[in-house]
Design an enzyme around this catalytic site. Structure first.
Site, PDB file in Angstrom:
ATOM      1  CB  SER A  64      39.934  -1.772  34.020  1.00 61.84           C
ATOM      2  OG  SER A  64      38.575  -1.522  33.989  1.00 61.84           O
ATOM      3  N   GLY A 102      34.979   1.699  21.455  1.00 63.37           N
ATOM      4  CA  GLY A 102      33.674   2.418  20.614  1.00 63.37           C
ATOM      5  C   GLY A 102      34.153   3.762  20.007  1.00 63.37           C
ATOM      6  CE  LYS A 116      42.464  -3.155  37.166  1.00 59.27           C
ATOM      7  NZ  LYS A 116      41.656  -2.206  37.473  1.00 59.27           N
TER       8      LYS A 116
END
Length: 368
Positions: free
Chosen positions: A230, A354, A162
């Site tokens: 995030s 990814g 985060k």
């Protein structure tokens, strides 16, 4: 030697609800003072102003403080990472990680779940999207990995972070000091913060060499296969949770990972579950999981070419519903169809996480 880990997935019944965590503690499943990390989904809009993350954070920390003996400062430093937005069938939930006392740990010499966490140095607004942030994140990942007792980067299967994004206030702060920022679009800075954090993870784990500022958000061939990043308004440092496997810690759980090549790649999810250690048929079905899957953690991204498997879609052109929400709902549905459970951790904004149009998948399974 790090302790064995107990991990449980619990539902969240309302935005400020932490009653299921309280039940786990009251029933002796885990101890409040041994909770080391929480990763969850809240039902807000997933945007810059998604304050459901702050509400959920407060609810969980209050239970941990009330049920344990740790100081308020110690409780505040527990990494609790919330991803906002439960679009489509995704259900609000949290995955709780806690250490297990030595006399209760399941003994095993096989690789078992290990968790470590760290906080980076403070991230200045002018560093978001640039190489100083990459370096600070990479340093924190290495510390978290060490705390998990993981010595081989190949044993790291999931890194949840985060990080701060840019707000009007922090942009003004940078300008007041004569600095520039990567973008003045606060919503765009969410994708930016996630992407540059993923590059820091990739550098720490040796997946890539240190990129240049010009590579950030442009060279999508540079990515981490285990990053799940995030961002929000809740903090000014990178909060890093490294999850992997280590020998000698014992316990019932193991983690594996893979990647989805695109938004429909259910095989990528199954590959992560198999990598975690479940013996499954060549073409598995949900019933083959037999209650042994704890949870899966995914990142997703709308492909920049506006297609999925050669078919055009309109997500990136939609002015009514942002593509963040559309791709999250899509991948959440694909994931729930695999697991048979809508309480899955699916997070959007997967730049440098990814392959383009796809995203990393991590799976935790119970091997008892």
């Amino acid at each position: 030697m790090p302790a064995a880990i107990e991990v449980r997935k619990i539902p969240i019944h309302s935005v400020a609800d932490a009653s299921e965590l309280e039940k786990l503690i009251d029933n002796g499943v885990l101890e409040a003072d041994r909770v080391i990390a929480v990763i969850g989904k809240t039902e807000g809009n997933g945007g810059v102003n998604d304050y459901t993350r702050i509400i959920a954070d407060r609810a969980f920390r209050e239970v941990i403080a009330a049920k344990g003996t740790r100081s308020a400062q110690d409780v505040q430093e527990i990494p609790i990472v919330w991803s906002g937005g439960t679009d489509g069938v995704i259900s609000p939930h949290a995955t709780v990680f806690a250490t297990v006392p030595d006399d209760r740990a399941v003994l095993s010499d096989e690789p078992r779940l290990a968790v470590g966490y760290a906080m980076s140095e403070r991230l200045l607004p002018e560093e978001i999207g640039r190489t100083p942030m990459i370096s600070k994140v990479a340093d924190a990942v290495k510390v978290a990995m060490q705390r998990a007792g993981i010595t081989d980067v190949a044993d790291v299967h999931y890194v949840q972070t985060k990080t701060p994004l840019l707000t009007i206030q922090t942009i003004r702060d940078a300008k007041s000091r004569g600095e520039t920022v990567w973008t003045e679009q606060t919503h765009e800075s969410m994708d930016l913060s996630n992407g540059v954090t993923a590059l820091g993870i990739a550098v720490a784990l040796g997946e890539i060499e240190l990129p240049t500022d010009a590579d950030v958000m442009h060279d999508r061939s540079l990515y981490s296969a285990v990053a799940s990043c995030s961002s929000g308004v809740e903090l000014d440092r990178a909060q890093v949770v490294v999850v992997g496997n280590a020998r000698g810690v014992g316990g019932r759980y193991r983690i594996g990972h893979s990647v989805m090549q695109d938004a429909l790649d259910a095989d990528g999810i199954w590959a992560a579950i198999k990598d975690a250690g479940l013996d499954l048929p060549e073409r598995p079905r949900t019933s083959d999981l037999d209650g042994r899957l704890v949870n899966v953690f995914l990142k997703c991204e709308a492909s920049q070419d506006g297609t999925v498997r050669g078919r055009r879609n309109a997500m990136l052109d939609d002015s009514d519903v942002h593509w963040h929400r559309q791709i999250k709902a899509c991948v959440g549905g694909v994931t729930a169809a695999v697991t048979g459970d809508p309480a899955v951790f699916v997070s959007v904004s997967a730049a440098h996480q990814g392959p383009e149009g796809g995203g990393p998948v991590a799976a935790i399974v119970d091997l008892s």
